[in-house]
Design a protein around this motif. Structure first.
Motif, PDB file in Angstrom:
ATOM      1  N   PRO A  42       0.812  -1.235   0.000  1.00  0.00           N
ATOM      2  CA  PRO A  42       0.000   0.000   0.000  1.00  0.00           C
ATOM      3  C   PRO A  42       0.840   1.277   0.000  1.00  0.00           C
ATOM      4  CG  PRO A  42      -0.128  -1.111   2.133  1.00  0.00           C
ATOM      5  CD  PRO A  42       0.532  -2.056   1.190  1.00  0.00           C
ATOM      6  N   ILE A  43       2.020   1.228   0.646  1.00  0.00           N
ATOM      7  CA  ILE A  43       2.904   2.401   0.629  1.00  0.00           C
ATOM      8  C   ILE A  43       3.390   2.668  -0.788  1.00  0.00           C
ATOM      9  CG2 ILE A  43       5.140   3.296   1.396  1.00  0.00           C
ATOM     10  CD1 ILE A  43       4.724   1.802   4.024  1.00  0.00           C
ATOM     11  N   HIS A  49       0.593   6.315  -7.103  1.00  0.00           N
ATOM     12  CA  HIS A  49      -0.570   7.163  -7.383  1.00  0.00           C
ATOM     13  C   HIS A  49      -0.191   8.642  -7.339  1.00  0.00           C
ATOM     14  CE1 HIS A  49      -4.664   8.642  -7.404  1.00  0.00           C
ATOM     15  NE2 HIS A  49      -4.427   9.306  -6.286  1.00  0.00           N
ATOM     16  N   LYS A  50       0.589   9.022  -6.341  1.00  0.00           N
ATOM     17  CA  LYS A  50       0.988  10.426  -6.195  1.00  0.00           C
ATOM     18  C   LYS A  50       1.888  10.874  -7.332  1.00  0.00           C
ATOM     19  CE  LYS A  50       0.316  12.900  -3.214  1.00  0.00           C
ATOM     20  NZ  LYS A  50      -0.716  13.942  -3.038  1.00  0.00           N
ATOM     21  N   LEU A  51       2.772   9.994  -7.774  1.00  0.00           N
ATOM     22  CA  LEU A  51       3.707  10.350  -8.839  1.00  0.00           C
ATOM     23  C   LEU A  51       3.114  10.126 -10.224  1.00  0.00           C
ATOM     24  CD1 LEU A  51       7.050   8.883  -7.402  1.00  0.00           C
ATOM     25  CD2 LEU A  51       6.251  11.252  -7.342  1.00  0.00           C
ATOM     26  N   GLY A  52       1.971   9.452 -10.264  1.00  0.00           N
ATOM     27  CA  GLY A  52       1.313   9.215 -11.552  1.00  0.00           C
ATOM     28  C   GLY A  52       2.070   8.275 -12.463  1.00  0.00           C
ATOM     29  N   ILE A  53       2.795   7.301 -11.878  1.00  0.00           N
ATOM     30  CA  ILE A  53       3.605   6.399 -12.703  1.00  0.00           C
ATOM     31  C   ILE A  53       2.879   5.102 -13.026  1.00  0.00           C
ATOM     32  CG2 ILE A  53       5.793   7.336 -11.905  1.00  0.00           C
ATOM     33  CD1 ILE A  53       6.036   5.083  -9.954  1.00  0.00           C
ATOM     34  N   GLY A  54       1.691   4.922 -12.477  1.00  0.00           N
ATOM     35  CA  GLY A  54       0.868   3.780 -12.864  1.00  0.00           C
ATOM     36  C   GLY A  54       1.303   2.463 -12.245  1.00  0.00           C
ATOM     37  N   PHE A  55       0.623   1.405 -12.666  1.00  0.00           N
ATOM     38  CA  PHE A  55       0.861   0.065 -12.146  1.00  0.00           C
ATOM     39  C   PHE A  55       1.083  -0.883 -13.322  1.00  0.00           C
ATOM     40  CE2 PHE A  55      -1.609   2.418  -9.094  1.00  0.00           C
ATOM     41  CZ  PHE A  55      -1.048   2.073  -7.873  1.00  0.00           C
ATOM     42  N   PRO A  56       2.335  -1.110 -13.707  1.00  0.00           N
ATOM     43  CA  PRO A  56       2.627  -2.002 -14.833  1.00  0.00           C
ATOM     44  C   PRO A  56       2.069  -3.403 -14.601  1.00  0.00           C
ATOM     45  CG  PRO A  56       4.580  -0.747 -14.217  1.00  0.00           C
ATOM     46  CD  PRO A  56       3.555  -0.509 -13.146  1.00  0.00           C
ATOM     47  N   ARG A  57       1.743  -4.087 -15.678  1.00  0.00           N
ATOM     48  CA  ARG A  57       1.184  -5.429 -15.586  1.00  0.00           C
ATOM     49  C   ARG A  57       2.088  -6.382 -14.812  1.00  0.00           C
ATOM     50  NH1 ARG A  57       0.543  -6.078 -21.913  1.00  0.00           N
ATOM     51  NH2 ARG A  57       2.278  -4.607 -21.769  1.00  0.00           N
ATOM     52  N   LEU A  58       3.384  -6.269 -15.036  1.00  0.00           N
ATOM     53  CA  LEU A  58       4.322  -7.168 -14.379  1.00  0.00           C
ATOM     54  C   LEU A  58       4.356  -6.923 -12.872  1.00  0.00           C
ATOM     55  CD1 LEU A  58       6.320  -9.419 -14.963  1.00  0.00           C
ATOM     56  CD2 LEU A  58       8.106  -7.690 -15.198  1.00  0.00           C
ATOM     57  N   TYR A  59       4.250  -5.683 -12.456  1.00  0.00           N
ATOM     58  CA  TYR A  59       4.234  -5.328 -11.032  1.00  0.00           C
ATOM     59  C   TYR A  59       3.042  -5.973 -10.333  1.00  0.00           C
ATOM     60  CZ  TYR A  59       3.373  -2.359  -6.943  1.00  0.00           C
ATOM     61  OH  TYR A  59       3.109  -1.905  -5.662  1.00  0.00           O
ATOM     62  N   ILE A  60       1.870  -5.852 -10.939  1.00  0.00           N
ATOM     63  CA  ILE A  60       0.658  -6.424 -10.348  1.00  0.00           C
ATOM     64  C   ILE A  60       0.749  -7.940 -10.284  1.00  0.00           C
ATOM     65  CG2 ILE A  60      -1.832  -6.692 -10.674  1.00  0.00           C
ATOM     66  CD1 ILE A  60      -1.819  -3.941 -12.030  1.00  0.00           C
ATOM     67  N   LEU A  61       1.239  -8.546 -11.350  1.00  0.00           N
ATOM     68  CA  LEU A  61       1.321 -10.001 -11.427  1.00  0.00           C
ATOM     69  C   LEU A  61       2.249 -10.582 -10.377  1.00  0.00           C
ATOM     70  CD1 LEU A  61       0.689 -12.651 -12.999  1.00  0.00           C
ATOM     71  CD2 LEU A  61       2.707 -12.141 -14.395  1.00  0.00           C
ATOM     72  N   THR A  62       3.483 -10.066 -10.300  1.00  0.00           N
ATOM     73  CA  THR A  62       4.461 -10.646  -9.384  1.00  0.00           C
ATOM     74  C   THR A  62       4.081 -10.407  -7.922  1.00  0.00           C
ATOM     75  OG1 THR A  62       5.804  -8.631  -9.596  1.00  0.00           O
ATOM     76  CG2 THR A  62       6.367 -10.485 -11.013  1.00  0.00           C
ATOM     77  N   THR A  63       3.583  -9.224  -7.608  1.00  0.00           N
ATOM     78  CA  THR A  63       3.181  -8.933  -6.231  1.00  0.00           C
ATOM     79  C   THR A  63       2.013  -9.821  -5.806  1.00  0.00           C
ATOM     80  OG1 THR A  63       3.890  -6.624  -6.469  1.00  0.00           O
ATOM     81  CG2 THR A  63       2.411  -7.140  -4.637  1.00  0.00           C
TER      82      THR A  63
END
Length: 211
Positions: A42-43, A49-63
């Motif tokens: 969550p951190i 979210h604050k930096l507006g850099i988004g959530f890449p597909r690979l980030y969501i998958l591995t986490t």
């Protein structure tokens, strides 16, 4: 060098949940690893979210995979999920890279986060090939991790996976970061055109982050 540092930083945060999980698993145990990852995610999500850099597909998958496998194992009498987690994770990520190599590939997505104005001849094709090369790497590692899980205890298997992943990913990162060398390699293999416009010098500015 500064661009390389920025890209490595992006890669580290994209795999931040995985890094936190395994660091705590090796030092404090499974429950601490899951708790630490649950605090980190969550951190990191707020930061993104604050930096507006988004959530890449690979980030969501591995986490998601690390949290699911680890949580299931907390309620298991035997650490069966973590025993095969390396093999399953590498397989899923390999398939994700293979699927994600179409159109705007996963690697292109990660690189353009830091270099939105990056452009050179056959850019999209080049990153698709880099992404597919990573897919092959992950699937080969999945087979190796399956063999390791059958012949070693969980503690030893985790150690072997960490070392082999570091060496393998390091070699893959060197190839990807080489840019010019990778571009010429694909040209030699006939995967990229050898016309004068497809300059390998331009590709040297592209440094895909390691996975």
């Amino acid at each position: 060098m500064e661009r390389l540092k920025r890209l490595l930083g992006t890669a580290a945060f994209d795999f931040g949940g995985v890094i936190v999980f395994y660091a705590l698993l090796a030092t404090l145990g499974l429950r601490a690893a899951i708790a630490g990852t649950l605090v980190f995610v969550p951190i990191d999500a707020f930061r993104r979210h604050k930096l507006g850099i988004g959530f890449p597909r690979l980030y969501i998958l591995t986490t998601a995979m690390v949290l699911v496998f680890g949580s299931i194992d907390v309620f298991s009498k035997q650490p069966f999920m973590l025993k095969y987690e390396g093999c399953v994770t590498e397989t899923i990520v390999g398939i994700a890279f293979a699927i994600g190599s179409r159109g705007r590939s996963i690697i292109e997505e990660l690189v353009l986060q830091q270099q939105p104005d990056l452009s050179f001849p056959h850019l999209r094709r080049f990153f698709q090939l880099i992404t597919r090369t990573w897919a092959i790497y992950y699937l080969v590692m999945a087979c190796f991790f399956l063999w390791v899980s059958q012949h070693f205890t969980l503690v030893h298997a985790v150690g072997i996976r960490q070392v082999s992943s570091l060496v393998g990913a390091g070699a893959m990162a060197l190839f990807s970061f080489s840019g010019r060398f990778a571009f010429r390699t694909y040209q030699i293999l006939g995967l990229l055109p050898k016309d004068p416009g497809a300059t390998a010098d331009a590709a040297s500015s592209a440094a895909p982050p390691s996975a």
